[in-house]
Scaffold this motif. Structure first.
Motif, PDB file in Angstrom:
ATOM      1  N   ARG A  82       0.837  -1.202   0.000  1.00 48.86           N
ATOM      2  CA  ARG A  82       0.000   0.000   0.000  1.00 48.86           C
ATOM      3  C   ARG A  82       0.875   1.256   0.000  1.00 48.86           C
ATOM      4  NH1 ARG A  82      -5.637   1.896   0.032  1.00 48.86           N
ATOM      5  NH2 ARG A  82      -5.297   4.118   0.352  1.00 48.86           N
ATOM      6  N   SER A  83       1.947   1.224   0.774  1.00 51.24           N
ATOM      7  CA  SER A  83       2.866   2.361   0.834  1.00 51.24           C
ATOM      8  C   SER A  83       3.529   2.607  -0.521  1.00 51.24           C
ATOM      9  CB  SER A  83       3.928   2.102   1.908  1.00 51.24           C
ATOM     10  OG  SER A  83       4.873   3.144   1.947  1.00 51.24           O
ATOM     11  N   GLU A  86       1.044   4.198  -2.917  1.00 46.85           N
ATOM     12  CA  GLU A  86       0.881   5.632  -2.661  1.00 46.85           C
ATOM     13  C   GLU A  86       2.073   6.412  -3.208  1.00 46.85           C
ATOM     14  OE1 GLU A  86       0.288   5.649   1.530  1.00 46.85           O
ATOM     15  OE2 GLU A  86      -1.856   5.126   1.399  1.00 46.85           O
ATOM     16  N   LYS A  87       3.259   5.818  -3.092  1.00 44.31           N
ATOM     17  CA  LYS A  87       4.472   6.445  -3.621  1.00 44.31           C
ATOM     18  C   LYS A  87       4.402   6.547  -5.147  1.00 44.31           C
ATOM     19  CE  LYS A  87       9.405   5.389  -4.164  1.00 44.31           C
ATOM     20  NZ  LYS A  87      10.453   4.374  -3.864  1.00 44.31           N
ATOM     21  N   GLY A  90       1.825   9.090  -6.098  1.00 33.73           N
ATOM     22  CA  GLY A  90       2.332  10.434  -5.816  1.00 33.73           C
ATOM     23  C   GLY A  90       3.313  10.917  -6.860  1.00 33.73           C
ATOM     24  N   ALA A 111      -5.195   2.260  -3.707  1.00 32.62           N
ATOM     25  CA  ALA A 111      -4.373   3.468  -3.762  1.00 32.62           C
ATOM     26  C   ALA A 111      -4.080   3.860  -5.209  1.00 32.62           C
ATOM     27  CB  ALA A 111      -3.064   3.252  -3.001  1.00 32.62           C
ATOM     28  N   TYR A 112      -3.870   2.873  -6.062  1.00 31.27           N
ATOM     29  CA  TYR A 112      -3.653   3.162  -7.473  1.00 31.27           C
ATOM     30  C   TYR A 112      -4.896   3.794  -8.098  1.00 31.27           C
ATOM     31  CZ  TYR A 112       0.570   0.192  -7.315  1.00 31.27           C
ATOM     32  OH  TYR A 112       1.792  -0.348  -7.023  1.00 31.27           O
ATOM     33  N   ASP A 114      -7.185   5.590  -6.616  1.00 30.35           N
ATOM     34  CA  ASP A 114      -7.278   6.967  -6.129  1.00 30.35           C
ATOM     35  C   ASP A 114      -6.261   7.879  -6.809  1.00 30.35           C
ATOM     36  OD1 ASP A 114      -9.309   6.212  -4.431  1.00 30.35           O
ATOM     37  OD2 ASP A 114      -8.005   6.003  -2.666  1.00 30.35           O
ATOM     38  N   GLY A 115      -5.097   7.307  -7.166  1.00 28.66           N
ATOM     39  CA  GLY A 115      -4.019   8.104  -7.738  1.00 28.66           C
ATOM     40  C   GLY A 115      -3.932   8.062  -9.249  1.00 28.66           C
TER      41      GLY A 115
END
Length: 372
Positions: A82-83, A86-87, A90, A111-112, A114-115
Motif C-alpha cells: 500500500r505504501s 501511494e508512492k 504520488g 491506492a492506485y 485513487d491516484g
C-alpha cells in the motif's frame, strides 16, 4: 578564449537537451517481492519488465517517448504494498505491472485507483482483485476459481476413492485457492478427510505431517507458497510418507526444487500453458537465454503486461490511465504469451490452466491428456 567559450556553451546546451529528453521519458513501474520469501518471483517480474522496456524502447518507445523503469519491493507485505502504491501514485506514474501476492495487489489497487494509476498484475490470481469493481485493474494471468477447478477435476479423476487433505497458509492467495479447490471437489462429490491451516513462514510442519500419516492421506493439496510447500514435502518424506503433494502456480520456480531436492519428484501443480513453448515467445525466450536467464514462471507474464499497456497507450495516443484502460478492454493485444482480450472486469478471456509434474532433476513438464 572565444572558441573555448563557444565550446562551453555548446556543451552546456547538449547537457540541457539531454536533461530535457530524460525529463520527457515516461516512467513505468514493476512492483513485487524483490526481497523476502517470494523474492524468486520478484526476480522473475523484474527480469520480464526490464526486457520488455528495453524492447519497447528499441522499437521507438510509446507515443514518441522512451520508457524508464522503476522497480519497487513490497516483500509480499500488504502494508508495504500500500505504501509503494501511494508512492507510485504520488510520482504520477501512469502504469504499474504488479504485484505478485494477491494480499499485496488488492490493497495496492485501491491506492492506485485513487491516484489514477493503471495496474496490471502478472501473477495475482485471487478473484477479489478484479471482482472489486475498480476501474483501474486487470491481469494477464488467470483466477483461483479457474485453477482450483482444474486441480479438483484432476484429483477427482486420478484420486477417486483416495484420502484427500487440504492445507492453506491463511493468506489471501493460499486460503482463497484452497477454498476454491475444496468447493470444486465437494461439488464433484469428494469430501476431504482433513482441512488444516498453518502460518506463512512456518518451518516446522511435523505436527501436520503426523496427522497426514495418521489419516493415511494419499494426496495433500496445499494452498500456499513454494517455500512452505517444499518444507512440507521434505518433512513428509522424512516421516516415510509417500503422499503426493499438489499446489497452485506458486510452485512455478526452480527454487522449489532447490528446497526439496530429488524428493520433489512427482509434485503436482497448476499453471497456465507454459509460454516459453509458444511460437510467439521464441525470439524473446532466446534473448533471455542469451543472458543466461530462464524466463520461467511469471517472467513472460510480466513482459506481456508491459506489452498490453504499451500497445493500448499507443492506440489511445496517451498514457492517461483511464483512457488507456478503456482501450485495453476494447481491444485485442498481441503478446509474448499469445493474444489477449479482456472482459469488463479486467480478466482475460483465453487462459486455461493445466497440471504440471516436477521430476527428479529439478524440472517440470505439463502432464499431457490429464483429463481436466
Amino acid at each position: 578564449m572565444k572558441s573555448l567559450k563557444l565550446i562551453g556553451l555548446a556543451f552546456g546546451a547538449s547537457i540541457a537537451l539531454s536533461s530535457a529528453a530524460f525529463a520527457q521519458d515516461v516512467t513505468v513501474a514493476v512492483a513485487g517481492p524483490m526481497t523476502g520469501g517470494e523474492s524468486a518471483f520478484g526476480r522473475q517480474m523484474k527480469n520480464g519488465a526490464e526486457m520488455a522496456v528495453a524492447d519497447i524502447n528499441a522499437a521507438g518507445g510509446v507515443n514518441g517517448k522512451k520508457l524508464a523503469l522503476t522497480v519497487e519491493d513490497d516483500a509480499c507485505d500488504p502494508k508495504q504494498a500500500r505504501s509503494i502504491a501511494e508512492k507510485i501514485a504520488g510520482a504520477k506514474i501512469p502504469f504499474v505491472a504488479g504485484h505478485y501476492c494477491s494480499s499485496s495487489s488488492i490493497p495496492a489497487s485501491e491506492a492506485y485507483a485513487d491516484g489514477n494509476v493503471l495496474q496490471i498484475t502478472p501473477a495475482s490470481t485471487n478473484p477479489k482483485f478484479t471482482d472489486s469493481g475498480l476501474w483501474n485493474v486487470a491481469r494477464v494471468c488467470g483466477r483461483d476459481d479457474q485453477q482450483g477447478l482444474v486441480a479438483a477435476q484432476y484429483i477427482a479423476k486420478n484420486f477417486k476413492g483416495k484420502n484427500i487433505a487440504i492445507l492453506n497458509d491463511k493468506t489471501t492467495y493460499g486460503k482463497g485457492l484452497a477454498d476454491e479447490t475444496k468447493k470444486a471437489l465437494n461439488k464433484a462429490g469428494i469430501t476431504e478427510k482433513m482441512y488444516e491451516s498453518y502460518n506463512k513462514g512456518d518451518k516446522d510442519f511435523n505436527a501436520i505431517v503426523s496427522r497426514l500419516k495418521r489419516d493415511n492421506i494419499d494426496l495433500v493439496y496445499v494452498g500456499g507458497y513454494h517455500q512452505e510447500s517444499g518444507l512440507i514435502l521434505r518433512q513428509m518424506r522424512d516421516q516415510g510418507l509417500k503422499t503426493i503433494l499438489m499446489a497452485g502456480d506458486a510452485l512455478a520456480d526452480k527454487e522449489y526444487a532447490s528446497i526439496t531436492g530429488p524428493a520433489g519428484e512427482g509434485t503436482l501443480f497448476t499453471f497456465g500453458p507454459d509460454p516459453r513453448n509458444k511460437p510467439t515467445a521464441k525470439k524473446i525466450v532466446d534473448a533471455f537465454k542469451a543472458k543466461n536467464i530462464d524466463p520461467e514462471g511469471y517472467t513472460l507474464y510480466t513482459y506481456a503486461a508491459m506489452q498490453v499497456w504499451s500497445q493500448a497507450a499507443k492506440k489511445a495516443a496517451t498514457t492517461d490511465a483511464k483512457k488507456v484502460m478503456a482501450a485495453i478492454k476494447a481491444g485485442k493485444w498481441d503478446t509474448v504469451i499469445g493474444p489477449i482480450e479482456y472482459d469488463a472486469k479486467g480478466d482475460i478471456k483465453q487462459l486455461d490452466y493445466v497440471v504440471y509434474k516436477w521430476d527428479a532433476k529439478g524440472g517440470y513438464a505439463e502432464i499431457k491428456g490429464n483429463g481436466t
